[in-house]
Design a protein around this motif. Structure first.
Motif: not given
Ligand code: ADP
Length: 458
Positions: A159-160, A162-163, A206-207, A210
């Motif tokens: 996620s980190h 891709m964010r 994504f956030q 995360l």
């Protein structure tokens, strides 16, 4: 006569045969108990251990004869995953033994006779008979937790990673849509607006992922600081006013006094103090207000209210939106849960927002719950332990003193007072006074005394 004959001919019905069948069943039960890797302990009605299987003996670290007739609550010692001993006064295990109630958890660490610690999945099941036995089953979940940890580490890293590109896509699309930066025709504008909205949605997903993994792994530490909450809540809510205006939603902010008049209460500006994590509270309030905006059709109303009620602070976010059905209301705080009906299907979301709200509120020692009348609107309540002015002052001074350099000490940036949620364990809220109910609400988990449904006042 025929029946008699049939009974006579059925081998299982002769006393000898029945005894043989019973013995065979007992032997099979023994095979199961002696070979499964789950620990099984059976107690009598007084919670004295009557039976332990080999797996339980291994995990408990006792000798088999030594535990028979011992109190289960003496043999089983637990602590939390954070290493805090679970005392009798707050042991759900003991409560379930005493009250013959089913209990299951994955949040207990077993401390065995040698002092070794094993995270376990534990359950207590009362036997379905008149004798009052309880069956305690438990198994070591260290490996499961390890692999869950690896999984969430993967989700967190992914996620980190891709964010970051998604944020850049969102930024460039924003620039393309800005007439000061680019010239585009109307058709392209429509497509870019769609792409911009989708990239925002993806960024939020994504956030949220995360945040979920960090909260689940207890990587996010809570920093409780003493503040005056009503001004902060107002500032956060005011930040959402432009989004409300876009949908023509009427916004009201206020505090209702406990001495309500016939119109439903005076609006007062109260100063209300509490120890909160400001970032957490901001996320919580933004989430609740964003939901209120998202799930309220154009022209509706939103009411945000902070109330100092006895020894607690009570915040409500009320809307006149689509409401939540009783079935959905039970689940909305669960991870990834989204109500599925004709109205919600067209509204985007991840189903993570309210889960994060609940985790954050509880990390601060508070409680969150919701009430709703389907088709009429919803109220989300957040409550925290309230600080008196004196306590607020005392804690603020402690923060300030903490920041003062000690003799001979270099001046370094200081940390806010850190406190665990346990410092501020929230008392269960009592019913509150609020404007007259519009409809009988349904209360979601966690079940709490039911305050009346509040309709937005203008
Ligand atoms: P989502 O990203 O789907 O909004 P949330 O966890 O924030 O996820 O909310 C979970 C579900 O609860 C939503 O899908 C929606 O069905 C319902 N919900 C949350 N807030 C409201 C509200 N103010 N009014 C109606 N339904 C709501």
């Amino acid at each position: 006569m025929g029946l008699f004959n049939r009974k006579q001919n059925n081998p299982a019905n002769s006393p000898d045969q029945a005894a043989l069948v019973a013995a065979r069943h007992a032997a099979l039960a023994d095979i199961a108990l002696n070979n499964i890797s789950d620990g099984v302990v059976i107690t009598n009605a007084e919670n004295k251990i009557q039976l332990v299987n080999p797996a339980a003996i291994t995990m408990l670290g006792h000798d088999p004869a030594g535990v028979i007739n011992l109190d289960a609550n003496v043999v089983f010692r637990f602590e939390t995953p954070q290493g805090i001993a679970i005392e009798d006064s707050n042991s759900q295990f003991l409560l379930s033994l005493r009250n013959s109630r089913y209990f299951t958890t994955r949040d207990y660490v077993l401390i065995n006779a040698q002092g070794q610690k094993h995270p376990i999945a534990l359950s207590v099941t009362p036997a379905m008979n008149a004798h009052g036995e309880k069956i305690i089953t438990f198994r070591d979940i260290s490996k499961e937790l390890e692999s869950e940890g690896e999984q969430s580490e993967f989700i967190s890293t992914a996620s980190h990673e891709m964010r970051t590109p998604v944020a850049s896509i969102e930024g460039y699309l924003g620039l393309a849509l800005n007439p000061n930066c680019a010239t585009i025709d109307d058709r392209a504008k429509k497509y870019l607006e769609e792409a911009h909205a989708s990239s925002k949605h993806l960024g939020k997903l994504f956030q949220d992922l995360l945040d979920v993994t960090q909260l689940d792994d207890k990587k996010l530490k809570v920093h409780l600081v003493p503040i005056e909450v009503s001004a902060l809540i107002r500032e956060i809510a005011d930040g959402q006013v432009p989004m409300m205006s876009e949908k023509g939603l009427k916004f009201t902010y206020g505090s209702t006094s406990n001495m309500g008049d016939s119109a439903g209460g005076h609006v007062l500006d109260q100063e209300i103090y509490a120890a909160v994590d400001i970032d957490f509270l901001r996320e919580v309030m933004n989430n609740l207000i964003e939901n209120a905006i998202k799930y309220t059709p154009n022209g509706g109303g939103i009411w945000v209210n902070v109330r100092g009620d006895g020894d607690r602070v009570l915040i409500n976010v009320t809307d006149t939106g689509i409401g939540i059905s009783p079935d959905d209301l039970k689940h909305i705080f669960q991870k990834f849960y989204r109500a599925d009906n004709s109205q919600t299907r067209t509204i985007g979301g991840t189903g993570l927002g309210l889960y994060l709200v609940k985790e954050r509120v509880e990390a601060m020692g508070g409680k969150v719950w919701a009430e709703s009348s389907f088709g009429e609107g919803s109220t989300f309540y957040v409550s925290f332990p309230r600080l008196t002015w004196e306590e607020y002052e005392r804690r603020r001074n402690a923060v300030t003193n903490n920041m003062m350099p000690q003799p001979g000490q270099a001046v370094t940036p200081s940390q806010p007072i850190m406190s665990t949620p346990d410092d501020a364990a929230a008392p269960a809220p009592a019913p509150v006074q609020a404007p007259v109910p519009a409809a009988q609400p349904i209360v979601s988990e966690p079940a709490l005394p039911t305050p009346p449904m509040s309709t937005p006042t203008t």
